[in-house]
Design a protein around this motif. Structure first.
Motif, PDB file in Angstrom:
ATOM      1  N   PRO A  62       0.786  -1.248   0.000  1.00  0.00           N
ATOM      2  CA  PRO A  62       0.000   0.000   0.000  1.00  0.00           C
ATOM      3  C   PRO A  62       0.812   1.289   0.000  1.00  0.00           C
ATOM      4  N   THR A  63       2.040   1.241  -0.500  1.00  0.00           N
ATOM      5  CA  THR A  63       2.866   2.450  -0.494  1.00  0.00           C
ATOM      6  C   THR A  63       2.190   3.604  -1.227  1.00  0.00           C
ATOM      7  N   LEU A  64       1.729   3.354  -2.463  1.00  0.00           N
ATOM      8  CA  LEU A  64       1.108   4.437  -3.240  1.00  0.00           C
ATOM      9  C   LEU A  64      -0.216   4.878  -2.613  1.00  0.00           C
ATOM     10  N   ASP A  65      -0.921   3.965  -1.959  1.00  0.00           N
ATOM     11  CA  ASP A  65      -2.158   4.341  -1.280  1.00  0.00           C
ATOM     12  C   ASP A  65      -1.858   5.266  -0.099  1.00  0.00           C
ATOM     13  N   ALA A  66      -0.771   4.981   0.623  1.00  0.00           N
ATOM     14  CA  ALA A  66      -0.366   5.853   1.729  1.00  0.00           C
ATOM     15  C   ALA A  66       0.052   7.225   1.216  1.00  0.00           C
ATOM     16  N   MET A  67       0.813   7.243   0.116  1.00  0.00           N
ATOM     17  CA  MET A  67       1.243   8.516  -0.460  1.00  0.00           C
ATOM     18  C   MET A  67       0.053   9.320  -0.961  1.00  0.00           C
ATOM     19  N   THR A  68      -0.931   8.630  -1.557  1.00  0.00           N
ATOM     20  CA  THR A  68      -2.141   9.310  -2.020  1.00  0.00           C
ATOM     21  C   THR A  68      -2.909   9.914  -0.848  1.00  0.00           C
ATOM     22  N   GLU A  69      -3.003   9.160   0.240  1.00  0.00           N
ATOM     23  CA  GLU A  69      -3.699   9.650   1.426  1.00  0.00           C
ATOM     24  C   GLU A  69      -3.029  10.900   1.986  1.00  0.00           C
ATOM     25  N   ILE A  70      -1.706  10.889   2.069  1.00  0.00           N
ATOM     26  CA  ILE A  70      -0.973  12.048   2.575  1.00  0.00           C
ATOM     27  C   ILE A  70      -1.197  13.257   1.672  1.00  0.00           C
ATOM     28  N   HIS A  71      -1.127  13.057   0.357  1.00  0.00           N
ATOM     29  CA  HIS A  71      -1.340  14.159  -0.586  1.00  0.00           C
ATOM     30  C   HIS A  71      -2.758  14.732  -0.452  1.00  0.00           C
ATOM     31  N   GLU A  72      -3.762  13.856  -0.403  1.00  0.00           N
ATOM     32  CA  GLU A  72      -5.141  14.326  -0.304  1.00  0.00           C
ATOM     33  C   GLU A  72      -5.389  15.026   1.025  1.00  0.00           C
ATOM     34  N   TYR A  73      -4.752  14.552   2.086  1.00  0.00           N
ATOM     35  CA  TYR A  73      -4.895  15.195   3.401  1.00  0.00           C
ATOM     36  C   TYR A  73      -4.305  16.604   3.368  1.00  0.00           C
ATOM     37  N   ASN A  74      -3.129  16.730   2.753  1.00  0.00           N
ATOM     38  CA  ASN A  74      -2.496  18.045   2.651  1.00  0.00           C
ATOM     39  C   ASN A  74      -3.312  18.995   1.775  1.00  0.00           C
ATOM     40  N   GLN A  75      -3.840  18.487   0.664  1.00  0.00           N
ATOM     41  CA  GLN A  75      -4.662  19.327  -0.206  1.00  0.00           C
ATOM     42  C   GLN A  75      -5.923  19.798   0.511  1.00  0.00           C
ATOM     43  N   ASP A  76      -6.485  18.929   1.344  1.00  0.00           N
ATOM     44  CA  ASP A  76      -7.671  19.303   2.112  1.00  0.00           C
ATOM     45  C   ASP A  76      -7.342  20.417   3.104  1.00  0.00           C
ATOM     46  N   LEU A  77      -6.172  20.349   3.728  1.00  0.00           N
ATOM     47  CA  LEU A  77      -5.748  21.406   4.645  1.00  0.00           C
ATOM     48  C   LEU A  77      -5.594  22.733   3.913  1.00  0.00           C
ATOM     49  N   ILE A  78      -5.012  22.697   2.708  1.00  0.00           N
ATOM     50  CA  ILE A  78      -4.824  23.919   1.924  1.00  0.00           C
ATOM     51  C   ILE A  78      -6.163  24.533   1.551  1.00  0.00           C
ATOM     52  N   ARG A  79      -7.116  23.705   1.119  1.00  0.00           N
ATOM     53  CA  ARG A  79      -8.449  24.215   0.762  1.00  0.00           C
ATOM     54  C   ARG A  79      -9.147  24.863   1.953  1.00  0.00           C
ATOM     55  N   LYS A  80      -8.835  24.391   3.152  1.00  0.00           N
ATOM     56  CA  LYS A  80      -9.458  24.922   4.368  1.00  0.00           C
ATOM     57  C   LYS A  80      -8.675  26.088   4.957  1.00  0.00           C
ATOM     58  N   GLY A  81      -7.658  26.553   4.233  1.00  0.00           N
ATOM     59  CA  GLY A  81      -6.862  27.680   4.717  1.00  0.00           C
ATOM     60  C   GLY A  81      -5.911  27.322   5.831  1.00  0.00           C
ATOM     61  N   GLN A  82      -5.528  26.050   5.922  1.00  0.00           N
ATOM     62  CA  GLN A  82      -4.624  25.606   6.973  1.00  0.00           C
ATOM     63  C   GLN A  82      -3.312  25.084   6.382  1.00  0.00           C
ATOM     64  N   GLY A  83      -2.835  25.802   5.370  1.00  0.00           N
ATOM     65  CA  GLY A  83      -1.613  25.385   4.698  1.00  0.00           C
ATOM     66  C   GLY A  83      -0.410  25.310   5.611  1.00  0.00           C
TER      67      GLY A  83
END
Length: 204
Positions: A78-99
């Motif tokens: 699940p390496t790529l699944d973990a990397m995808t999760e981290i990326h999506e989590y970070n993008q969600d923070l940016i969208r919420k103004g928590q960059g």
């Protein structure tokens, strides 16, 4: 984070057991919504032992845990699944103004559990038989073909490792992989792949 397979639907879906709220998705859903399908349990309602039991419910070895099967059916590496999760989590923070809370991935450490031996296959020919001998050959071929399909789908090494390493190299992330040698070959540890260990943060 642990992986599980939601087996109460077709096609089955990969489920991530988290101890945090999942990032909000901005993508279109992969499938049309079916009101008859029970939604996944929220992280706050998940028990650790149930997540572990679900993640390891390998068919023929352990019975399903409710609607969950072993996550390795869909993400045995699940390496790529973990990397995808981290990326999506970070993008969600940016969208919420928590960059300012974004944590960039800098290293991936992947632990293997050993390499499967490559063995010859005599027949994967499946066809409509016209006599008892051909029937026996078809049954044997179907068995070998089925085993090959399962092995290909759940292979944690090979191209799964190549893809993970390539993606990491493309975005400047260090990637290390360690394979545990078979019991009889442990005195050779350190020869061959000289990488370090562990799929972070997924365990499956």
């Amino acid at each position: 984070m642990l992986t599980g397979t939601l087996s109460d639907r077709q096609p089955a879906e990969l489920h991530l057991f988290r101890n945090y709220e999942a990032p909000e998705s901005v993508r279109e859903p992969r499938f049309n919504q079916n009101i008859n399908l029970k939604p996944p349990t929220q992280p706050s309602d998940q028990l650790v032992w149930r997540a572990a039991r679900s993640s390891g419910a390998a068919p023929t070895y352990f019975r399903p845990n409710g609607r969950f099967l072993d996550g390795g059916l869909l993400a045995n590496n699940p390496t790529l699944d973990a990397m995808t999760e981290i990326h999506e989590y970070n993008q969600d923070l940016i969208r919420k103004g928590q960059g300012n809370k974004v944590k960039k991935l800098s290293i991936v450490v992947s632990l293997g559990t050993g390499r499967s031996p490559q063995v010859p296959v005599t027949c994967v020919d499946v066809f409509r038989p016209s006599n008892p001998w051909e029937l026996a050959k078809t049954v044997f071929g179907a068995k070998e073909l089925g085993k090959m399909v399962v092995d290909c789908c759940t292979d944690p090494d090979g191209r799964a490792v190549d893809r993970a390493r390539a993606w990491c190299e493309m975005v400047g992330i260090q990637y290390f992989r360690q394979i545990e040698p078979p019991a009889g070959d442990r005195h050779h540890a350190g020869r061959g792949e000289r990488h370090s260990a562990g799929q972070c943060p997924v365990g499956d």
